[in-house]
Write a protein that holds these residues in place. Structure first.
Motif, PDB file in Angstrom:
ATOM      1  N   VAL A 324      11.676   6.234  -2.479  1.00 48.46           N
ATOM      2  CA  VAL A 324      10.527   7.179  -1.894  1.00 48.46           C
ATOM      3  C   VAL A 324      10.101   7.109  -0.559  1.00 48.46           C
ATOM      4  O   VAL A 324       9.592   6.861   0.351  1.00 48.46           O
ATOM      5  N   GLU A 330       4.139  11.192  -2.240  1.00 53.34           N
ATOM      6  CA  GLU A 330       3.982   9.462  -2.532  1.00 53.34           C
ATOM      7  C   GLU A 330       3.317   9.834  -3.619  1.00 53.34           C
ATOM      8  O   GLU A 330       3.324   8.999  -4.492  1.00 53.34           O
ATOM      9  N   GLY A 334       3.869   8.376  -6.565  1.00 51.72           N
ATOM     10  CA  GLY A 334       2.915   7.104  -7.471  1.00 51.72           C
ATOM     11  C   GLY A 334       1.941   7.078  -8.502  1.00 51.72           C
ATOM     12  O   GLY A 334       1.882   5.772 -10.038  1.00 51.72           O
ATOM     13  N   LEU A 337       5.385   6.812 -11.872  1.00 53.57           N
ATOM     14  CA  LEU A 337       5.774   5.438 -11.702  1.00 53.57           C
ATOM     15  C   LEU A 337       4.359   4.079 -11.875  1.00 53.57           C
ATOM     16  O   LEU A 337       4.693   3.071 -12.106  1.00 53.57           O
ATOM     17  N   TYR A 344       8.544   1.168  -6.929  1.00 50.89           N
ATOM     18  CA  TYR A 344       8.375   2.325  -6.724  1.00 50.89           C
ATOM     19  C   TYR A 344       9.336   2.106  -4.673  1.00 50.89           C
ATOM     20  O   TYR A 344       8.103   0.817  -4.178  1.00 50.89           O
ATOM     21  N   ARG A 346      10.200   2.470  -1.243  1.00 49.01           N
ATOM     22  CA  ARG A 346       9.527   2.986  -0.491  1.00 49.01           C
ATOM     23  C   ARG A 346      10.313   3.466   1.087  1.00 49.01           C
ATOM     24  O   ARG A 346      10.428   2.146   0.837  1.00 49.01           O
ATOM     25  N   ALA A 375       1.057   4.166  -4.170  1.00 48.89           N
ATOM     26  CA  ALA A 375       1.813   2.974  -4.978  1.00 48.89           C
ATOM     27  C   ALA A 375       0.927   1.812  -5.383  1.00 48.89           C
ATOM     28  O   ALA A 375       1.174   0.890  -6.739  1.00 48.89           O
ATOM     29  N   CYS A 378       1.821   0.287  -9.007  1.00 51.63           N
ATOM     30  CA  CYS A 378       3.498   0.326  -9.497  1.00 51.63           C
ATOM     31  C   CYS A 378       3.689  -1.876  -8.777  1.00 51.63           C
ATOM     32  O   CYS A 378       3.393  -1.653  -7.777  1.00 51.63           O
TER      33      CYS A 378
END
Length: 413
Positions: A324, A330, A334, A337, A344, A346, A375, A378
């Motif tokens: 991500v 984002e 999110g 997932l 996730y 990032r 997130a 996640c």
């Protein structure tokens, strides 16, 4: 092997002993436990934080280097990079109780050597000199890819390390994840503009080119299997984009492995300017052929992956890590997932850490706060990449890691 001075050998053995001490510390045992929980998608897992250091090593390693000989300095660099994340930055980099050496292997796509022109000495800027300019006219240049698997150099690398410090910190052959980025290989020999135009002007030839390259990668994987070059990728070996392989789905030991027993990586930054429809037509079918040969998949680099979620990524059963990037939506990722066994992963903006000699702490907490909110629900991993200078301020990196941890902790509670 060059002759190594007694002084240089002593420095390397001292560094090896320090690495082994850190690797066997209670703190490292706890960190490995945290990575295993993360890789198992446990409800008890926490967000993991990693800093990619080699891109700005010129700002941290020179004051630490003490060896004089060229060969010794190369080994010293390797030993320092194995521990500096832990000692200087306090991120979640694992310090190993061995020095990994992966088999030297590579593939030359289409048998065409990539030509690159640098913008200047020491400059990151570069340009790939195209070998294919008009796909129809130049299609005959696309030959069979070449494969190299060099066991002799691999043994030399192992023997060198073990002869210097192997009685303290053993060097051993380590597993590696598979790497295949078809569109990157193409833009290394054809400009991105010509790649896009070829989809319209020569669609049948473009499909043939992609099929040829995918077939060659599958043949390369066959070679790795036949040569028994594959080893487990279940714990601390790397998977693309600076992360680790920790998981409970793939074999943790044993030989005679197939590609479906290990991790693989793919991305397609080069098609960011292509619509999801064109991606689905010209790219996705050939990526799927490769991905089916992987046990688990880590996908994505700096491209925004949300545009191809519906047409491609959502249907990949073995996807376990998804990049991500700073250009991704984002919140959208999110939502997709949340509650799924996909990390996730990032990639925060490199500007936060790479610009200026002092952190803008408010900007960091706002940026990371947005991530942890997006997130929620996640399995979050933050991997800072693409920082090419920290302005000789390693303390800034440690503070950056602290701020990320604080944001994650505040969100959890």
């Amino acid at each position: 092997m060059q002759s190594m001075s007694v002084k240089d050998r002593g420095i390397l053995r001292e560094l090896a002993a320090k690495q082994m001490e850190l690797a066997n510390s209670p703190q490292m045992s706890e960190l490995r436990r945290d990575w295993r929980l993360h890789g198992a998608f446990s409800p008890a897992s926490r967000p993991m934080i990693l800093i990619e250091t080699p891109t700005f090593e010129q700002d941290i390693l020179p004051p630490l280097m003490r060896c004089e000989g060229e060969e010794a300095r190369a080994l010293e660099r390797e030993l320092l990079l194995a521990v500096v994340n832990h000692t200087l930055f306090g991120d979640d980099t694992v310090v190993r109780d061995y020095m990994p050496v992966t088999p030297r292997r590579y593939m030359v796509p289409f048998g065409i050597e990539v030509r690159r022109e640098q913008a200047g000495t020491g400059s990151l800027g570069h340009h790939f000199v195209p070998s294919i300019q008009d796909l129809e006219r130049d299609f005959h240049k696309l030959g069979r890819s070449k494969y190299v698997l060099d066991w002799d150099s691999t043994r030399r690398e192992l023997d060198l390390r073990n002869s210097v410090y192997g009685d303290i910190l053993p060097a051993r052959q380590a597993g590696f994840s598979l790497y295949c980025v078809l569109t990157q290989d193409i833009v290394h020999i054809m400009s991105m503009e010509d790649m896009f135009i070829s989809m319209y002007d020569y669609p049948e030839l473009f499909h043939r080119m992609m099929a040829m390259l995918a077939d060659d990668y599958l043949a390369y994987f066959d070679l790795l299997e036949a040569e028994n070059a594959l080893m487990p990728t279940a714990e601390d070996c790397g998977v693309g984009q600076g992360s680790y392989c920790y998981n409970e789905e793939l074999p943790a030991q044993g030989g005679g492995l197939r590609t479906t027993d290990i991790w693989g990586y793919m991305d397609s930054q080069e098609t960011t300017g292509v619509s999801p429809e064109l991606f689905a037509e010209f790219v996705a079918p050939y990526y799927r052929r490769v991905i089916r040969r992987y046990g688990l998949l880590s996908y994505g680099c700096c491209e925004a992956v949300d545009p191809i979620w519906d047409c491609f990524l959502s249907g990949l059963d073995n996807l376990r890590k998804l990049s991500v990037s700073a250009w991704a939506d984002e919140a959208y990722i999110g939502e997709r997932l949340r509650g799924r066994n996909i990390v996730y992963m990032r990639k925060p903006s490199p500007n936060l850490l790479g610009v200026g000699s002092e952190l803008d702490e408010r900007a960091v907490t706002d940026h990371i706060g947005q991530t942890v909110r997006a997130a929620e629900g996640c399995h979050l991993e933050l991997v800072q990449r693409d920082v090419y200078s920290i302005n000789n301020t390693p303390d800034k990196v440690r503070r950056y890691v602290e701020l990320i941890r604080n944001c994650c902790e505040q969100h959890r509670h």
